[in-house]
Design an enzyme around this catalytic site. Sequence first.
Site, PDB file in Angstrom:
ATOM      1  N   TRP A 182     -14.321   0.635  -0.805  1.00 56.63           N
ATOM      2  CA  TRP A 182     -15.046   0.437   0.448  1.00 56.63           C
ATOM      3  C   TRP A 182     -16.410   1.105   0.488  1.00 56.63           C
ATOM      4  O   TRP A 182     -17.183   0.878   1.402  1.00 56.63           O
ATOM      5  CB  TRP A 182     -14.199   0.955   1.622  1.00 56.63           C
ATOM      6  CG  TRP A 182     -13.681   2.352   1.400  1.00 56.63           C
ATOM      7  CD1 TRP A 182     -12.431   2.690   0.953  1.00 56.63           C
ATOM      8  CD2 TRP A 182     -14.393   3.589   1.558  1.00 56.63           C
ATOM      9  NE1 TRP A 182     -12.327   4.053   0.816  1.00 56.63           N
ATOM     10  CE2 TRP A 182     -13.518   4.623   1.187  1.00 56.63           C
ATOM     11  CE3 TRP A 182     -15.684   3.921   1.972  1.00 56.63           C
ATOM     12  CZ2 TRP A 182     -13.882   5.973   1.211  1.00 56.63           C
ATOM     13  CZ3 TRP A 182     -16.054   5.264   1.995  1.00 56.63           C
ATOM     14  CH2 TRP A 182     -15.160   6.266   1.620  1.00 56.63           C
ATOM     15  N   ASN A 183     -16.722   1.981  -0.503  1.00 60.36           N
ATOM     16  CA  ASN A 183     -17.968   2.747  -0.341  1.00 60.36           C
ATOM     17  C   ASN A 183     -19.227   1.952  -0.690  1.00 60.36           C
ATOM     18  O   ASN A 183     -20.289   2.178  -0.125  1.00 60.36           O
ATOM     19  CB  ASN A 183     -17.912   4.084  -1.081  1.00 60.36           C
ATOM     20  CG  ASN A 183     -17.656   3.958  -2.557  1.00 60.36           C
ATOM     21  OD1 ASN A 183     -17.324   2.872  -3.039  1.00 60.36           O
ATOM     22  ND2 ASN A 183     -17.808   5.032  -3.285  1.00 60.36           N
ATOM     23  N   LYS A 229     -10.496  -8.796  -5.182  1.00 64.02           N
ATOM     24  CA  LYS A 229      -9.858  -8.221  -3.985  1.00 64.02           C
ATOM     25  C   LYS A 229     -10.717  -7.078  -3.470  1.00 64.02           C
ATOM     26  O   LYS A 229     -10.766  -6.001  -4.049  1.00 64.02           O
ATOM     27  CB  LYS A 229      -8.464  -7.669  -4.313  1.00 64.02           C
ATOM     28  CG  LYS A 229      -7.699  -7.322  -3.049  1.00 64.02           C
ATOM     29  CD  LYS A 229      -6.711  -6.187  -3.203  1.00 64.02           C
ATOM     30  CE  LYS A 229      -7.280  -4.829  -2.992  1.00 64.02           C
ATOM     31  NZ  LYS A 229      -7.767  -4.532  -1.629  1.00 64.02           N
ATOM     32  N   ALA A 245     -11.843  -4.071  -0.733  1.00 69.07           N
ATOM     33  CA  ALA A 245     -11.058  -3.071   0.003  1.00 69.07           C
ATOM     34  C   ALA A 245     -10.783  -3.562   1.425  1.00 69.07           C
ATOM     35  O   ALA A 245     -11.623  -4.233   2.035  1.00 69.07           O
ATOM     36  CB  ALA A 245     -11.823  -1.749   0.052  1.00 69.07           C
ATOM     37  N   GLU A 304     -13.814   2.112 -13.323  1.00 68.00           N
ATOM     38  CA  GLU A 304     -14.806   3.052 -12.786  1.00 68.00           C
ATOM     39  C   GLU A 304     -14.053   3.926 -11.806  1.00 68.00           C
ATOM     40  O   GLU A 304     -13.783   3.496 -10.681  1.00 68.00           O
ATOM     41  CB  GLU A 304     -15.930   2.288 -12.067  1.00 68.00           C
ATOM     42  CG  GLU A 304     -16.785   1.422 -12.959  1.00 68.00           C
ATOM     43  CD  GLU A 304     -17.602   2.232 -13.958  1.00 68.00           C
ATOM     44  OE1 GLU A 304     -17.718   3.469 -13.812  1.00 68.00           O
ATOM     45  OE2 GLU A 304     -18.112   1.619 -14.902  1.00 68.00           O
ATOM     46  N   CYS A 307     -18.883   7.988  -5.792  1.00 69.39           N
ATOM     47  CA  CYS A 307     -18.225   8.666  -6.914  1.00 69.39           C
ATOM     48  C   CYS A 307     -19.228   9.463  -7.741  1.00 69.39           C
ATOM     49  O   CYS A 307     -18.834  10.291  -8.550  1.00 69.39           O
ATOM     50  CB  CYS A 307     -17.458   7.663  -7.761  1.00 69.39           C
ATOM     51  SG  CYS A 307     -18.442   6.229  -8.149  1.00 69.39           S
ATOM     52  N   GLU A 366     -12.193  15.712  -5.467  1.00 66.00           N
ATOM     53  CA  GLU A 366     -13.340  15.005  -4.897  1.00 66.00           C
ATOM     54  C   GLU A 366     -13.378  15.224  -3.393  1.00 66.00           C
ATOM     55  O   GLU A 366     -12.378  14.987  -2.712  1.00 66.00           O
ATOM     56  CB  GLU A 366     -13.192  13.501  -5.164  1.00 66.00           C
ATOM     57  CG  GLU A 366     -14.092  12.989  -6.244  1.00 66.00           C
ATOM     58  CD  GLU A 366     -14.090  11.466  -6.323  1.00 66.00           C
ATOM     59  OE1 GLU A 366     -15.173  10.890  -6.391  1.00 66.00           O
ATOM     60  OE2 GLU A 366     -12.996  10.857  -6.349  1.00 66.00           O
TER      61      GLU A 366
HETATM   62  P1  ADP Z   1     -10.459   4.811  -2.360  1.00 64.20           P
HETATM   63  O1  ADP Z   1     -10.120   6.248  -2.425  1.00 64.20           O
HETATM   64  O2  ADP Z   1     -11.890   4.478  -2.686  1.00 64.20           O
HETATM   65  O3  ADP Z   1      -9.929   4.079  -1.156  1.00 64.20           O
HETATM   66  P2  ADP Z   1      -8.467   3.417  -3.877  1.00 64.20           P
HETATM   67  O4  ADP Z   1      -8.241   3.542  -5.332  1.00 64.20           O
HETATM   68  O5  ADP Z   1      -7.357   3.809  -2.957  1.00 64.20           O
HETATM   69  O6  ADP Z   1      -9.787   4.253  -3.629  1.00 64.20           O
HETATM   70  O7  ADP Z   1      -8.934   1.935  -3.477  1.00 64.20           O
HETATM   71  C1  ADP Z   1      -9.808   1.167  -4.237  1.00 64.20           C
HETATM   72  C2  ADP Z   1      -9.318  -0.265  -4.235  1.00 64.20           C
HETATM   73  O8  ADP Z   1      -8.016  -0.297  -4.811  1.00 64.20           O
HETATM   74  C3  ADP Z   1      -9.197  -0.887  -2.856  1.00 64.20           C
HETATM   75  O9  ADP Z   1      -9.548  -2.259  -2.933  1.00 64.20           O
HETATM   76  C4  ADP Z   1      -7.734  -0.723  -2.573  1.00 64.20           C
HETATM   77  O10 ADP Z   1      -7.269  -1.672  -1.620  1.00 64.20           O
HETATM   78  C5  ADP Z   1      -7.152  -0.985  -3.945  1.00 64.20           C
HETATM   79  N1  ADP Z   1      -5.780  -0.509  -4.107  1.00 64.20           N
HETATM   80  C6  ADP Z   1      -5.153   0.500  -3.467  1.00 64.20           C
HETATM   81  N2  ADP Z   1      -3.879   0.585  -3.862  1.00 64.20           N
HETATM   82  C7  ADP Z   1      -3.677  -0.396  -4.775  1.00 64.20           C
HETATM   83  C8  ADP Z   1      -2.552  -0.855  -5.543  1.00 64.20           C
HETATM   84  N3  ADP Z   1      -1.372  -0.262  -5.455  1.00 64.20           N
HETATM   85  N4  ADP Z   1      -2.734  -1.909  -6.378  1.00 64.20           N
HETATM   86  C9  ADP Z   1      -3.923  -2.501  -6.478  1.00 64.20           C
HETATM   87  N5  ADP Z   1      -5.004  -2.137  -5.771  1.00 64.20           N
HETATM   88  C10 ADP Z   1      -4.893  -1.103  -4.926  1.00 64.20           C
END
Ligand code: ADP
Length: 485
Positions: free
Chosen positions: A156-157, A180, A182, A255, A289, A386
Amino acid sequence: MLQKTSQFLREANYIDGAWVGADSGATVEVTNPAAGQTIGTIPKGGRTETRRAIEAADKAFHSWKKTSANERAVLLRKLHDAIMDNQDALAELLVLEQGKPLAEAKGEVGMSAAYVLWFAEEGRRAYGDLVPSPWADRRIMVTKEPVGVIGAITPWNFPSSMLARKIGPALAAGCTTVAKPATQTPYSGLAWGVLAEEAGIPKGVVNIVTGSASEIGDELCENPLVRKITFTGSTEIGKMLIKKSADTVKKVSMELGGNAPFLVFDDADVDRAVQGAVAAKYRNSGQTCVCTNRFFVQEGVYDQFVEKLIQATNELKVGSGLEDGTQQGPLIDQSAVEKVEELIADATSKGAKVVAGGNRHALGGTFFEPTVISDASPDMRFMQEEIFGPVSPIFRFKEEDEGVALANDTIFGLACYFYTGDLGRTFRVMEGLRYGLIGVNEGIITTVEAPFGGLKESGLGKEGGHQGIEDYLDTKYVCIGGLGL
Ligand code: ADP
């Protein structure tokens, strides 16, 4: 304020060139972090919708891969133009769902366009090799071909430009995509569907699915038609996606998290360092990040640096991203605010001093005061975790080696920064730091021309630069014999 009728605010998924809801009709609400109110809804898609998108992408791949690099470059240039023609509308949409200042959002959308243009050009230079043959009657040819359907998952950032770094090289190489975005910031992701339509990119080449992260992620990782997963997000989720992709032996680009150190040596230009510190720390409210997580300042300039950073921090204008002059917007959600509070409480309980900010902002919601913490020490949580918020912990060090060792004392290796006026030290420190990106006397270094990517647990692969397209290409060796030469 953007109206719901905006052509870019799509409350549907983009699959095989059509705008569709989830099969169940279920939706998820999207909130504006600055105002707390609902912007709209998005489909709560899952495995079935994702599978359909993958099948569409696979079907489209068979014709898309046969287009010439030049034809794809022409379409990508149209995509670039569509982004730039709509830069203001896309930037407003981004502010609405993400919260960052409008100027930063415009910058991000501009970067998205720049990535697309860069890869439009790089796609035309995806050269193979003709290798000198050890056999008189055989020739050795090495070709590059698109890997196939790409699964892209983004955070989302930077909801626009993180997709640009993936969709750009994928399309340029001849791959098709299922992305996909966020759930907090889906509209900037879905906007890529509108832009793809506007640029005339064939149906099925770009697909965007929103909804359950785990269901969509599982289908992308497990479906054998997907040949590569590209992810930007946390190290925790990245590791899980690598494991899930192992059964079908997919390529992966990751990343992941960072824990950027920012070193200031006694011989640095302190004013320049403070200017770089503000940019490297408070951009996007500290939610990138590559944002500085830890400042290490040599003892000779420690007090001076702290004093000047306090002053610069206190001058930052906090507010809604759409207000004129705002330099720092809200944090993404309440749990981000709570994490920042926990880290500050941990630090003060271990002897740190809050010398600027330190509290929730008077604006309420998820706004937080830009904060400076002096007398930080390595036993504090932000040495390893972080922060992802507007907090500057400042550690003190004596010797160069000690500073470099502290900077490297982390599982992460994404970005780092250091300030010095000494040429020999520049090379010693640069060579000593285990990071994929290094800013020397510069606090903002990302650009489409350079390879972005981390070492250690910060990731695998590069985005941008000429390296950025390589992960989207397979290498084939062809031996042509019986030439009778
Ligand atoms: P952040 O801390 O930036 O929210 P995340 O790693 O939680 O980082 O999220 C980054 C992306 O990964 C988002 O699009 C989130 O919806 C997706 N995500 C979170 N959980 C899962 C999962 N179990 N499988 C696949 N994608 C995921």
